[in-house]
Scaffold this motif. Structure first.
Motif, PDB file in Angstrom:
ATOM      1  N   SER A   1       0.833  -1.206   0.000  1.00 27.18           N
ATOM      2  CA  SER A   1       0.000   0.000   0.000  1.00 27.18           C
ATOM      3  C   SER A   1       0.867   1.255   0.000  1.00 27.18           C
ATOM      4  O   SER A   1       0.543   2.251  -0.662  1.00 27.18           O
ATOM      5  CB  SER A   1      -0.931  -0.004   1.214  1.00 27.18           C
TER       6      SER A   1
ATOM      7  N   THR B   1      -5.839   3.009   0.431  1.00 30.02           N
ATOM      8  CA  THR B   1      -5.189   1.975  -0.377  1.00 30.02           C
ATOM      9  C   THR B   1      -5.209   0.632   0.334  1.00 30.02           C
ATOM     10  O   THR B   1      -5.427  -0.416  -0.286  1.00 30.02           O
ATOM     11  CB  THR B   1      -3.739   2.373  -0.693  1.00 30.02           C
TER      12      THR B   1
ATOM     13  N   GLU C   1      -6.831  -2.845  -0.959  1.00 28.24           N
ATOM     14  CA  GLU C   1      -6.049  -4.075  -1.077  1.00 28.24           C
ATOM     15  C   GLU C   1      -6.652  -5.208  -0.254  1.00 28.24           C
ATOM     16  O   GLU C   1      -6.591  -6.370  -0.635  1.00 28.24           O
ATOM     17  CB  GLU C   1      -4.604  -3.815  -0.632  1.00 28.24           C
TER      18      GLU C   1
END
Length: 280
Positions: free
Chosen positions: A153, A245, A249
């Protein structure tokens, strides 16, 4: 007559064989490998304690001889271990250039560099990075996976964070210049130049607030209050970028039969990736 002597070749100890030494140094699935990793953690902890004690004058003077002996033994241990890892590694060059290879080298070199650069001995703190090997001992696959998500990330957010950093850099330069224009004409001002003013803007916006430079004029104080409030509103932006992020993910699903984390092939019936342990 000459006496006929028969010499029997000495057998090399089993632990000196490359394969056996590799299992001890690089693997923790065997009792010997696990025991060695535990010993390594103890030795690293001892070396770090020695480094801390050496910076305390009273203790360093009292236990000078003991600390010197320990430092000598630790240096020999880490040097021998690094050479052994290079020796038994199937691909020595790959190990030397790997993350752990670089860390091992940095943890070994300081005692030798200290003969030329006295302060280089404090690079021994690089040995703390070697504690990452504790994950191999405890088999914390879930934590390894979470760490992988975090690192991925951060890499994925790097471009956004870089743009944000550039924006903040321009902003503090403008605010520092503005404060210099407001405060530079006042007597006893500490805003003597643009570099000092930009330094003040950085310290104020990051809410550190050393207090070594403070505005005198009412307009300067008003601008200072604005910069403080502005700092609270923008300081959390990088955290938000990385957090978003990480959420993306975490919700990622396999694509084209590959794990969304490590990219290795997985089967449709797999619930976990057999390579990184990611839940599919």
């Amino acid at each position: 007559m000459q006496r006929l002597e028969i010499q029997f070749p000495m057998k090399k100890p089993a632990w000196l064989e490359k394969e056996e030494l590799y299992k001890i140094l690089f693997e923790s699935d065997t009792p010997k490998g696990r025991a060695y990793d535990i010993v390594l953690m103890v030795v690293i902890s001892l070396s770090i304690i020695v480094s801390f004690v050496e910076t305390i004058p009273s203790l360093a003077h009292t236990y000078k001889l003991v600390l010197e002996i320990l430092e000598y033994l630790l240096t020999v241990f880490f040097t021998a271990e690094y050479i052994a890892r290079v020796y038994c590694s199937p691909r020595p060059r790959d190990y030397v250039l790997s993350f752990f290879g670089v860390i091992d080298l940095l943890a070994t070199m300081p005692p030798y560099l200290s003969y030329f650069l006295p302060n280089a001995r404090y690079m021994l703190m690089f040995r703390t990075f070697r504690f990452i090997r504790i994950f191999r001992i405890l088999k914390l696959f879930s934590l390894i996976n979470e760490g992988y998500i975090l690192m991925y990330s951060l890499r994925k957010s790097l471009n956004k964070i870089s743009v944000y950093f550039l924006f903040v850099l321009i902003l503090v330069t403008c605010l520092g210049t503005l404060m210099y224009m407001v405060e530079s004409g006042s007597p006893d001002t500490k805003f003597t130049d643009l570099a000092t003013s930009v330094y003040w803007a950085i310290v104020t916006m990051t809410t550190v607030g050393y207090g070594d430079i403070t505005p005198i004029t009412p307009i300067g104080r008003l601008l200072s209050a604005f910069v403080m409030l502005l700092g609270y509103t923008i300081i959390a932006v990088p955290t938000g970028i990385v957090t978003a992020t990480i959420i993306d993910e975490t919700k990622a699903k396999p694509k084209d039969g590959r794990c969304p984390r490590c990219g290795e092939k997985v089967r449709k019936t797999d619930r976990y990736c057999s390579h990184c342990g990611e839940k599919l």
